[in-house]
Design an enzyme around this catalytic site. Structure first.
Site, PDB file in Angstrom:
ATOM      1  CB  SER A  21      37.631  37.789  35.268  1.00  0.00           C
ATOM      2  OG  SER A  21      38.124  39.045  34.851  1.00  0.00           O
ATOM      3  N   GLY A  22      38.935  37.712  32.184  1.00  0.00           N
ATOM      4  CA  GLY A  22      40.008  38.404  31.579  1.00  0.00           C
ATOM      5  C   GLY A  22      39.936  39.688  31.650  1.00  0.00           C
ATOM      6  CD  GLU A  48      30.625  41.473  26.341  1.00  0.00           C
ATOM      7  OE1 GLU A  48      31.038  40.015  26.503  1.00  0.00           O
ATOM      8  OE2 GLU A  48      30.972  42.102  26.951  1.00  0.00           O
ATOM      9  CB  SER A  63      36.275  49.088  30.965  1.00  0.00           C
ATOM     10  OG  SER A  63      34.422  49.049  31.128  1.00  0.00           O
TER      11      SER A  63
END
Ligand code: NG1
Ligand code: ZN
Length: 552
Positions: free
Chosen positions: A514-515, A383, A68
């Site tokens: 954070s993931g 988001e 991403s």
């Protein structure tokens, strides 16, 4: 598991030894890491994708290779379920287990146990189908190969490589294939462009200009979105569009793209004083996020950011307007739900509440927002970083279909509202947030309203905010609750955060691990930019004291 299957798995797994000393985990959006250590993970997730297809009766599963908005040297892998959404969370622990299995023997044992538990037929009697996609990262090609080897080491599994595509395109194709709909890339472009044209044709005719809002410049993050947007542009002559940062020269996500623009609040590379006042947009590296902005005059690259919350507000307003044209007192009233996360600007939530909409909060990550939005007739989720979409329930679409065929007593405006909502449901990606379809919907609504980007941005004024990230020894030491707005562990930190925010008017702050990166994120809001910065900096310091490498 029969002997043939067992030996196929053992043999192929021996070519993909896992990296030493790294524990991988399926985070907010799949596995992400430096691309150089991902071969074995991707191979194993290829196996998982094939198993998932077998488990779901041979449905098509998606496997996307992307990191991403992260840097170009990173990569990642994630799985799309038959609905086109993220893989069911029940399977994430299995993904973690097999990604970390130390050798082929233990990998095969884990697969065998899981297949037994889940009743997955591993005898080659059924076919599994996995669609593969990747973004433009140079490491993508060899990772796709690893995924294919994983898929093909499950007897009866077939991998179909869709090449370089956006993440939302892959999710869209998976959904379409499983619904028996047209599912090629060309079909995707056809559906988006025809529903966009439909919305434009339904704009009530005013005198003069047929595109009152002027041109749009799009920063494509030097990623896959540039090439795909070019295709759409060629199909849509009504769209006055200039494409920048399409990847010919710059580096993916470096000083460009939606994540950079939204977090740093500055113009991306390739934008400058000549663009002052023009409507601009940024996609991220795999084109599933979208934000808008305008360059401020003499502002050292400063911008007015129009983020995901404002896109959400624009969509919600439009949907609400169309529904109110249709509404009949005693008739079925569709339930509209708006889903946000703690990162949503407080001013957006207030605005949405004022519109009379039901606003719900979930933890960060599409899997949570999407799941919540599915509970409504029309679920709109975003988001703040620009990932989101609008979901329409089958029930609502059937109702709409019925209204389409109602007798001519219905007013023209009602018929048009039905047609508009129908077109929105075709335009906006029903599987996952999609920057390209989101951009077309924003453009159609702005043209419908005759609004400039500034007028849109005036819907409400963002509270000043600041996001920071803190590198810590072990981010999993942070455990949150209440949709990530409060920290449970380590003890004492939440009280300390409260003591800081209390001192500032309209202060709000939260921290969470954070993931997708090895950091703890800090988000702060306050009445002025200076105070928001102060809160964020003080809380970041606190996180470092509690958890940093220097913490005792
Ligand atoms: P993490 O790294 O878990 O904060 C980030 C984004 C998410 C989501 C995922 C997936 C922020 C603060 N977080 O997750 O919203 O988009 O990446 O890409 O932007
Ligand atoms: Zn993305």
């Amino acid at each position: 598991m029969n002997e043939q299957q067992r030996s196929m798995l053992l043999q192929s797994a021996s070519s993909f030894p896992p990296p030493k000393g790294t524990k991988l985990s399926y985070g907010t959006a799949g596995f992400r890491a430096d691309a150089s250590i991902l071969q074995s993970t991707v191979f194993r997730i290829g196996i998982l994708a094939a198993l998932r297809s077998l488990k779901t009766g041979g449905a098509v599963i998606g496997l996307m290779i992307t990191a991403s908005h992260n840097k170009v040297s990173d990569n990642g892998v994630k799985i799309a379920d038959p609905s086109g959404g993220m893989i069911t969370q029940d399977w994430e622990p299995f993904a973690d287990c097999i990604a970390n299995a130390p050798d082929p023997e233990s990998l095969v044992q884990l697969i065998n146990e899981f297949a037994k538990k889940e009743n997955i037929p591993l005898d080659g009697a059924k076919t599994a189908t996995v669609l593969l996609g990747r973004d433009t990262r140079p490491s993508g090609e060899s990772l796709v190969k690893a995924a294919k080897q994983g898929i093909c080491s499950v007897v009866g599994a077939v991998a179909t490589d869709m090449g370089i595509i956006t993440t939302p395109q892959l999710h869209w194709m998976v959904r379409a294939r499983n619904k028996g709909l047209k599912a090629s890339e060309l079909d995707y472009f056809e559906q988006l462009s025809s529903s966009f044209r439909c919305l434009i044709d339904l704009i009530p005719k005013k005198s003069g200009d047929n595109n009152p809002i002027g041109k749009l410049i799009v920063d494509c993050a030097n990623g896959v979105g540039g090439e795909k947007l070019q295709v759409l542009k060629e199909k849509l002559n009504g769209l006055h569009l200039e494409i920048r940062n399409s990847g010919e020269s710059g580096i993916l996500n470096e000083g460009v793209g939606a994540d950079y623009v939204q977090k740093e609040k500055v113009a991306p590379q390739g934008f400058g004083p000549a663009d002052v006042g023009i409507r601009c947009a940024s996609l991220d590296g795999d084109a599933d996020r979208l934000v808008y902005f305008t360059v401020i005059s003499n502002g050292n690259n400063k911008i007015n950011l129009v983020d995901g919350d404002k896109i959400l507000s624009l969509f919600a307003l439009f949907i609400k307007d169309q529904l109110s044209i249709l509404s009949d007192k005693n008739e079925y009233q569709p339930r509209v739900g708006v889903v946000q996360t703690a990162y949503a600007n407080g001013a957006s939530t207030k605005y949405l509440n004022q519109l009379g909409l039901e606003v719900i909060f979930t933890p960060t990550g599409v899997k949570y927002l999407h799941g919540k939005a599915e509970e409504y007739d029309i679920g709109i989720y975003f988001e703040a970083n620009g990932h989101g979409t609008i979901l329409f329930s089958e029930h609502f679409l059937n109702w709409l279909e019925g209204r389409k065929n109602e007798p001519s007593s219905t007013t023209k405006e009602k018929q048009n509202a039905v047609k508009r909502l129908w077109a929105v449901s075709k335009l906006i990606n029903q599987a996952v947030g999609d920057a390209l379809s989101g951009l077309l919907l924003v453009e159609a609504i702005l043209q419908h309203m005759g609004w400039s980007v500034d007028k849109w941005n005036e819907l409400y004024h963002d509270l000043p905010s600041r996001q920071l990230k803190v590198k810590v020894a072990d981010r999993s030491a942070v455990v949150t609750t209440y949709a990530e707005t409060s920290v449970e562990k380590p003890p004492g930190i939440q009280e300390a955060i409260n003591a800081i925010t209390e001192k500032y008017p309209e202060g709000r702050c939260f921290v969470r691990p954070s993931g997708t990166e090895d950091v703890v994120r800090v988000y702060a809001e306050a009445k002025t930019q200076e105070t928001a910065d102060e809160v964020a900096a003080s809380v970041a310091k606190l996180v470092d004291q509690f958890l940093g490498f220097t913490a005792s």
